[in-house]
Design a protein around this motif. Structure first.
Motif, PDB file in Angstrom:
ATOM      1  N   ARG A  43      42.274  48.579  41.745  1.00 28.48           N
ATOM      2  CA  ARG A  43      41.252  47.568  41.434  1.00 28.48           C
ATOM      3  C   ARG A  43      41.769  46.162  41.721  1.00 28.48           C
ATOM      4  O   ARG A  43      41.096  45.356  42.369  1.00 28.48           O
ATOM      5  N   ARG A  96      36.066  51.733  39.808  1.00 32.86           N
ATOM      6  CA  ARG A  96      35.113  50.643  40.044  1.00 32.86           C
ATOM      7  C   ARG A  96      35.854  49.381  40.455  1.00 32.86           C
ATOM      8  O   ARG A  96      36.990  49.144  40.030  1.00 32.86           O
ATOM      9  N   THR A  98      36.479  45.228  40.394  1.00 33.33           N
ATOM     10  CA  THR A  98      36.400  44.278  39.292  1.00 33.33           C
ATOM     11  C   THR A  98      34.974  43.761  39.125  1.00 33.33           C
ATOM     12  O   THR A  98      34.255  43.539  40.116  1.00 33.33           O
ATOM     13  N   ALA A  99      34.582  43.579  37.891  1.00 34.16           N
ATOM     14  CA  ALA A  99      33.244  43.051  37.613  1.00 34.16           C
ATOM     15  C   ALA A  99      33.121  41.588  38.004  1.00 34.16           C
ATOM     16  O   ALA A  99      32.016  41.053  38.076  1.00 34.16           O
TER      17      ALA A  99
END
Length: 202
Positions: A43, A96, A98-99
């Motif tokens: 990530r 996922r 990084t937001a």
């Protein structure tokens, strides 16, 4: 114990709670598991390469037609290759991104364009500062990658060498002669380290 109790025990399987898996040697409470660490590595490296791509895009927008244009495009192409590799790692490992990627999209470009507007040497100082942090960051990651992750490890070693090449390009092109070099370098390195810490976790 009544006869009924004894009969019940004899006729049923008695299960005991599974013993907790031991922590890796040297691990502390709250440390990530090996699987979590690998997810963090993929990530944060994806986020870092995305940010690096945007930094060079910002610098190219300002300096792309100048004497450093081809050099910037060369470094940007290498960062794009790194980014595509980690995009594949995220997909393969079901991790996922990084937001905060929309933030890196804007912040990376502004850092690149902003330092370029300060001058060619300031742009090169930005490259030196970022790549010094990434070199150390990759070196720390390699200590956690064993033979079972040989392909990932080999890729990171190659990417690290290319990041060091970028740092050396910056130094060879007057980074240390940028106005306020020490302060600029320290500020960018601090921001890069903070970005790494956040991207690993968010």
């Amino acid at each position: 114990m009544t006869p009924l109790d004894a009969h019940t025990l004899e006729g049923s399987a008695v299960t005991t709670p599974a013993a907790p898996r031991p922590r890796p040697r040297g691990a502390l409470p709250g440390d990530p598991t090996p699987r979590q660490r690998l997810a963090r590595i993929c990530r944060v490296d994806h986020a870092g390469e995305y940010g690096a791509k945007r930094i060079y895009e910002g610098q190219i927008a300002v300096m792309g037609k100048g004497r450093h244009g081809d050099t910037l495009r060369h470094m940007a192409q290498q960062e794009l290759e790194h980014l595509r590799y980690f995009e594949g790692q995220l997909a393969r490992r079901h991790v996922r991104p990084t937001a905060l990627q929309p933030f890196w999209h804007v912040a990376g470009f502004l850092l690149g364009a902003g330092t370029a507007l300060l001058g060619e040497r300031a742009a090169m100082a930005c490259t030196v500062a970022v790549e010094e942090v990434i070199d150390g960051h990759y070196e720390a990651q390699l200590k956690h990658l064993g033979p079972e992750e040989a392909e990932l490890r080999d890729s990171i070693v190659r990417f690290q060498a290319e990041e060091v090449e970028h740092r050396d390009i910056g130094l060879a092109n007057g980074a240390e002669q940028a106005p306020g070099y020490g302060l600029l370098r320290a500020a960018i390195k601090a921001g890069t380290r903070a970005a790494i810490w956040v991207a690993e976790r968010v």
